[in-house]
Design a protein around this motif. Structure first.
Motif, PDB file in Angstrom:
ATOM      1  N   GLY A 143     -55.942  75.678  12.516  1.00 17.24           N
ATOM      2  CA  GLY A 143     -55.163  74.733  11.712  1.00 17.24           C
ATOM      3  C   GLY A 143     -54.793  73.489  12.501  1.00 17.24           C
ATOM      4  N   VAL A 144     -54.423  73.660  13.752  1.00 16.94           N
ATOM      5  CA  VAL A 144     -54.096  72.513  14.614  1.00 16.94           C
ATOM      6  C   VAL A 144     -55.336  71.650  14.820  1.00 16.94           C
ATOM      7  CG1 VAL A 144     -53.402  71.843  16.952  1.00 16.94           C
ATOM      8  CG2 VAL A 144     -52.172  73.654  15.750  1.00 16.94           C
ATOM      9  N   GLY A 145     -56.484  72.289  14.998  1.00 17.84           N
ATOM     10  CA  GLY A 145     -57.727  71.536  15.172  1.00 17.84           C
ATOM     11  C   GLY A 145     -58.073  70.728  13.938  1.00 17.84           C
ATOM     12  N   VAL A 146     -57.860  71.300  12.765  1.00 17.33           N
ATOM     13  CA  VAL A 146     -58.144  70.575  11.518  1.00 17.33           C
ATOM     14  C   VAL A 146     -57.232  69.358  11.400  1.00 17.33           C
ATOM     15  CG1 VAL A 146     -57.959  70.724   9.004  1.00 17.33           C
ATOM     16  CG2 VAL A 146     -59.104  72.524  10.273  1.00 17.33           C
ATOM     17  N   ILE A 147     -55.969  69.529  11.668  1.00 17.63           N
ATOM     18  CA  ILE A 147     -55.019  68.409  11.564  1.00 17.63           C
ATOM     19  C   ILE A 147     -55.320  67.348  12.625  1.00 17.63           C
ATOM     20  CG2 ILE A 147     -52.584  67.759  11.736  1.00 17.63           C
ATOM     21  CD1 ILE A 147     -53.380  69.329   9.180  1.00 17.63           C
ATOM     22  N   THR A 148     -55.632  67.781  13.827  1.00 18.00           N
ATOM     23  CA  THR A 148     -55.904  66.847  14.917  1.00 18.00           C
ATOM     24  C   THR A 148     -57.155  66.011  14.657  1.00 18.00           C
ATOM     25  OG1 THR A 148     -54.892  68.381  16.484  1.00 18.00           O
ATOM     26  CG2 THR A 148     -56.286  66.667  17.402  1.00 18.00           C
ATOM     27  N   HIS A 149     -58.175  66.628  14.105  1.00 21.83           N
ATOM     28  CA  HIS A 149     -59.453  65.946  13.894  1.00 21.83           C
ATOM     29  C   HIS A 149     -59.717  65.671  12.413  1.00 21.83           C
ATOM     30  CE1 HIS A 149     -60.416  66.454  18.083  1.00 21.83           C
ATOM     31  NE2 HIS A 149     -60.127  67.748  17.986  1.00 21.83           N
ATOM     32  N   PHE A 150     -58.653  65.442  11.654  1.00 21.53           N
ATOM     33  CA  PHE A 150     -58.791  65.252  10.211  1.00 21.53           C
ATOM     34  C   PHE A 150     -59.684  64.055   9.875  1.00 21.53           C
ATOM     35  CE2 PHE A 150     -57.235  64.303   5.900  1.00 21.53           C
ATOM     36  CZ  PHE A 150     -57.436  65.555   5.347  1.00 21.53           C
ATOM     37  N   GLU A 151     -59.544  62.967  10.621  1.00 23.80           N
ATOM     38  CA  GLU A 151     -60.365  61.772  10.370  1.00 23.80           C
ATOM     39  C   GLU A 151     -61.847  62.067  10.640  1.00 23.80           C
ATOM     40  OE1 GLU A 151     -60.859  57.410  12.344  1.00 23.80           O
ATOM     41  OE2 GLU A 151     -58.801  58.057  11.923  1.00 23.80           O
ATOM     42  N   LEU A 152     -62.120  62.749  11.721  1.00 23.54           N
ATOM     43  CA  LEU A 152     -63.497  63.116  12.058  1.00 23.54           C
ATOM     44  C   LEU A 152     -64.095  64.045  10.995  1.00 23.54           C
ATOM     45  CD1 LEU A 152     -65.715  62.866  14.223  1.00 23.54           C
ATOM     46  CD2 LEU A 152     -64.713  64.862  15.333  1.00 23.54           C
ATOM     47  N   LEU A 153     -63.293  64.977  10.505  1.00 25.14           N
ATOM     48  CA  LEU A 153     -63.759  65.861   9.442  1.00 25.14           C
ATOM     49  C   LEU A 153     -64.038  65.079   8.163  1.00 25.14           C
ATOM     50  CD1 LEU A 153     -61.338  68.877   9.963  1.00 25.14           C
ATOM     51  CD2 LEU A 153     -63.775  68.824  10.427  1.00 25.14           C
TER      52      LEU A 153
END
Length: 82
Positions: free
Chosen positions: A37-47
């Motif tokens: 979940g932290v990874g998704v929030i941190t890299h939300f723009e990249l996703l």
């Protein structure tokens, strides 16, 4: 995972001794999703930029996982008949 599975099949007593550990992991399973979940929030723009490729990869890997599971179950059921 395969090695663990084969070891548990070979040693019934080992499965019983792991029961306490497994129950502890299952009770706290939600904690294992926090880093994702932290990874998704941190890299939300990249996703957001790569969502088509990610979506295709998720669909293909899910289909492949289901096919492999079905074939494995079919093989095991056939070999279990005798």
């Amino acid at each position: 995972m395969l090695l663990l599975f084969l070891t548990l099949l070979a040693r019934d007593a080992l499965a019983e001794t792991m029961e306490v550990t497994v129950e502890g992991l299952l009770k706290n399973l939600s904690l294992l999703f926090v880093p994702a979940g932290v990874g998704v929030i941190t890299h939300f723009e990249l996703l957001g930029e790569n969502w088509p490729a990610i979506s295709i990869a998720l669909v293909i890997s899910s289909i492949l996982g289901m096919v492999v599971t079905a074939l494995t179950m079919k093989f095991l059921m056939r070999s279990n008949r005798g």
